[in-house]
Design a protein around this motif. Structure first.
Motif, short mmCIF file in Angstrom:
data_model
loop_
_atom_site.label_atom_id
_atom_site.label_comp_id
_atom_site.label_asym_id
_atom_site.label_seq_id
_atom_site.Cartn_x
_atom_site.Cartn_y
_atom_site.Cartn_z
N TRP A 32 3.68 1.67 -1.29
CA TRP A 32 4.34 1.86 -2.58
C TRP A 32 3.41 2.45 -3.65
O TRP A 32 3.89 2.97 -4.67
CB TRP A 32 4.88 0.53 -3.11
CG TRP A 32 6.29 0.22 -2.69
CD1 TRP A 32 6.72 -0.81 -1.91
CD2 TRP A 32 7.47 0.94 -3.08
NE1 TRP A 32 8.08 -0.77 -1.76
CE2 TRP A 32 8.57 0.29 -2.47
CE3 TRP A 32 7.70 2.07 -3.86
CZ2 TRP A 32 9.88 0.74 -2.62
CZ3 TRP A 32 9.01 2.52 -4.02
CH2 TRP A 32 10.08 1.86 -3.40
N GLU A 33 2.11 2.38 -3.44
CA GLU A 33 1.18 2.69 -4.53
C GLU A 33 1.39 4.08 -5.13
O GLU A 33 1.51 4.24 -6.35
CB GLU A 33 -0.26 2.53 -4.04
CG GLU A 33 -0.66 1.07 -3.84
CD GLU A 33 -2.06 0.92 -3.27
OE1 GLU A 33 -2.72 1.97 -3.00
OE2 GLU A 33 -2.52 -0.22 -3.09
N GLN A 34 1.46 5.10 -4.28
CA GLN A 34 1.61 6.46 -4.80
C GLN A 34 3.00 6.68 -5.39
O GLN A 34 3.15 7.31 -6.44
CB GLN A 34 1.33 7.49 -3.70
CG GLN A 34 1.24 8.92 -4.21
CD GLN A 34 0.18 9.09 -5.28
OE1 GLN A 34 -0.93 8.55 -5.20
NE2 GLN A 34 0.51 9.83 -6.34
N HIS A 35 4.02 6.15 -4.73
CA HIS A 35 5.38 6.27 -5.27
C HIS A 35 5.47 5.61 -6.65
O HIS A 35 6.09 6.17 -7.56
CB HIS A 35 6.39 5.60 -4.33
CG HIS A 35 6.48 6.20 -2.97
ND1 HIS A 35 6.61 7.56 -2.75
CD2 HIS A 35 6.47 5.61 -1.74
CE1 HIS A 35 6.68 7.78 -1.45
NE2 HIS A 35 6.59 6.62 -0.83
N LYS A 36 4.87 4.46 -6.79
CA LYS A 36 4.95 3.73 -8.05
C LYS A 36 4.32 4.53 -9.19
O LYS A 36 4.85 4.56 -10.31
CB LYS A 36 4.24 2.38 -7.92
CG LYS A 36 4.33 1.51 -9.17
CD LYS A 36 3.63 0.19 -8.98
CE LYS A 36 3.71 -0.68 -10.23
NZ LYS A 36 2.98 -1.97 -10.07
N LYS A 37 3.22 5.20 -8.91
CA LYS A 37 2.57 6.03 -9.93
C LYS A 37 3.52 7.12 -10.43
O LYS A 37 3.62 7.37 -11.63
CB LYS A 37 1.30 6.65 -9.38
CG LYS A 37 0.17 5.66 -9.14
CD LYS A 37 -1.04 6.36 -8.53
CE LYS A 37 -2.14 5.37 -8.20
NZ LYS A 37 -3.29 6.04 -7.53
N VAL A 38 4.19 7.78 -9.50
CA VAL A 38 5.12 8.86 -9.87
C VAL A 38 6.29 8.29 -10.67
O VAL A 38 6.69 8.85 -11.70
CB VAL A 38 5.62 9.59 -8.61
CG1 VAL A 38 6.68 10.62 -8.99
CG2 VAL A 38 4.46 10.25 -7.87
N THR B 265 0.83 -1.21 0.00
CA THR B 265 0.00 0.00 0.00
C THR B 265 0.87 1.26 0.00
O THR B 265 0.59 2.22 -0.72
CB THR B 265 -0.93 0.01 1.22
OG1 THR B 265 -1.77 -1.14 1.18
CG2 THR B 265 -1.79 1.26 1.25
#
Length: 336
Positions: free
Chosen positions: A227-233, A225
């Motif tokens: 990682w989700e926002q970091h992965k998008k960036v 969870t």
């Protein structure tokens, strides 16, 4: 009927092959420079963990964050930190078919963060540029000589790049005149979004110390969870420049709260937590290695003398002789 059975067998074989065959990734270790040469006994553990790449890391030294001169290849340095050591390390790694990323790095006295290197006047900036060019171009020539598979042009030098972007564009051109292989730069986890020259390189290099959990012992699910926002960036930057992402460094300490501030190497963080290290690493693998825009990465960090490194009482980054080493071995085997 016989034909039908043969079709079933053939279909099962295809399914199994599909499940077992993953795209090859850069499954790397950051091979720490030592005071002595290496031999087969030091390289075999790298092979045993199913790594196919090693980052070889010579060093240059700066007196303080505002000092403009890089000192390198001196008799006071450890063997592995010098050009001579690089050649010997590469030779031994290549005997085991380990590919090479040559990653020259800067060490600031007392271990201050290289991202804060910043000169106080124009004269000192010019001196730093000249000195860094001598340092990095010498290793570009060495990368050409040893036929390194990847050359990293710098590591976590944010303020140097922010203040002197024109120098860096010119430097990359000079490097390309010398070394014809793949290029990257190791940007810090909170720096890579602003690095201006990804267009000129082959990989977007990220030292992946992203915060993913505030828990004392983070679960895999919490980290996924996180990682989700970091992965998008990260994916957005990859798409913007049409370049694959390479984790030039990744890894976690085996301590409590390992996912909260993974970049911290504070000596007051000493409470060993092997489960935290394993869970955070597993979540990173599950998040990225399956993605076609992700090239792979280099675990931080791997020491020459495997039998005496790490261990279940060790609170530092190395995975050696800890449960996470088996995780890495199993995961890397899927992507060889």
């Amino acid at each position: 009927m016989k034909r039908f059975k043969l079709l079933i067998v053939f279909s099962v074989i295809l399914i199994l092959q599909s499940c077992n065959s993953q795209p090859e990734k850069i499954n790397g270790v950051s091979f720490v420079a030592a005071s002595e040469a290496v031999n087969n006994d030091h390289i075999t553990p790298v092979v045993n963990v199913n790594a196919n790449y090693a980052a070889v890391m010579p060093f240059g030294f700066i007196r303080n964050l505002s000092h403009p001169e890089v000192v390198f290849n001196t008799k006071r340095q450890w063997f592995g930190e010098t050009s001579e050591g690089v050649k010997q390390y590469v030779q031994e790694l290549r005997k085991k078919k380990i590919k090479i990323m040559l990653k020259p790095q800067i060490w600031v006295w007392h271990g201050e963060f290289t991202g804060y290197i910043e000169m106080k006047n124009e004269a000192n900036w010019k001196t730093l540029e000249s000195s860094y060019s001598k340092f990095i171009l010498e290793y570009a020539r060495l990368a050409h000589e040893v036929n390194a598979d990847i050359f990293c042009i710098g590591t976590e030098l944010e303020k140097f790049i922010d203040n002197r972007p024109d120098y860096w564009f010119k430097l990359i051109g000079e490097i390309k005149q010398i070394y014809k292989g793949k290029l990257t730069y190791a940007a810090n986890w909170d720096e890579f979004k602003r690095t201006p020259f990804w267009d000129l390189l082959d990989f977007i290099g990220v030292d992946a110390y992203f915060p993913v959990s505030n828990s004392k012992t983070p679960t895999v699910e919490e980290c996924l969870t996180g990682w989700e926002q970091h992965k998008k960036v990260i994916n957005t930057i990859s798409e913007k420049y049409k370049k694959p992402i390479l984790f030039t460094e990744f890894g976690y300490r085996s301590v409590d709260y390992s996912g909260r501030e993974p970049w911290k190497s504070d000596t007051n963080m000493m409470q060993v937590n092997l489960e935290a290290q394993t869970n955070t690493t597993k979540a990173l693998f599950e998040t990225f290695w399956k993605e076609d825009w992700f090239a792979g990465g280099f675990i931080w960090k791997w020491f020459r003398n495997h039998s005496k490194s790490g261990g279940e009482n060790n609170s530092q980054y190395t995975p050696q002789n800890k449960p996470v080493e088996d995780l890495i071995k199993t995961h890397y085997a899927l992507y060889k």
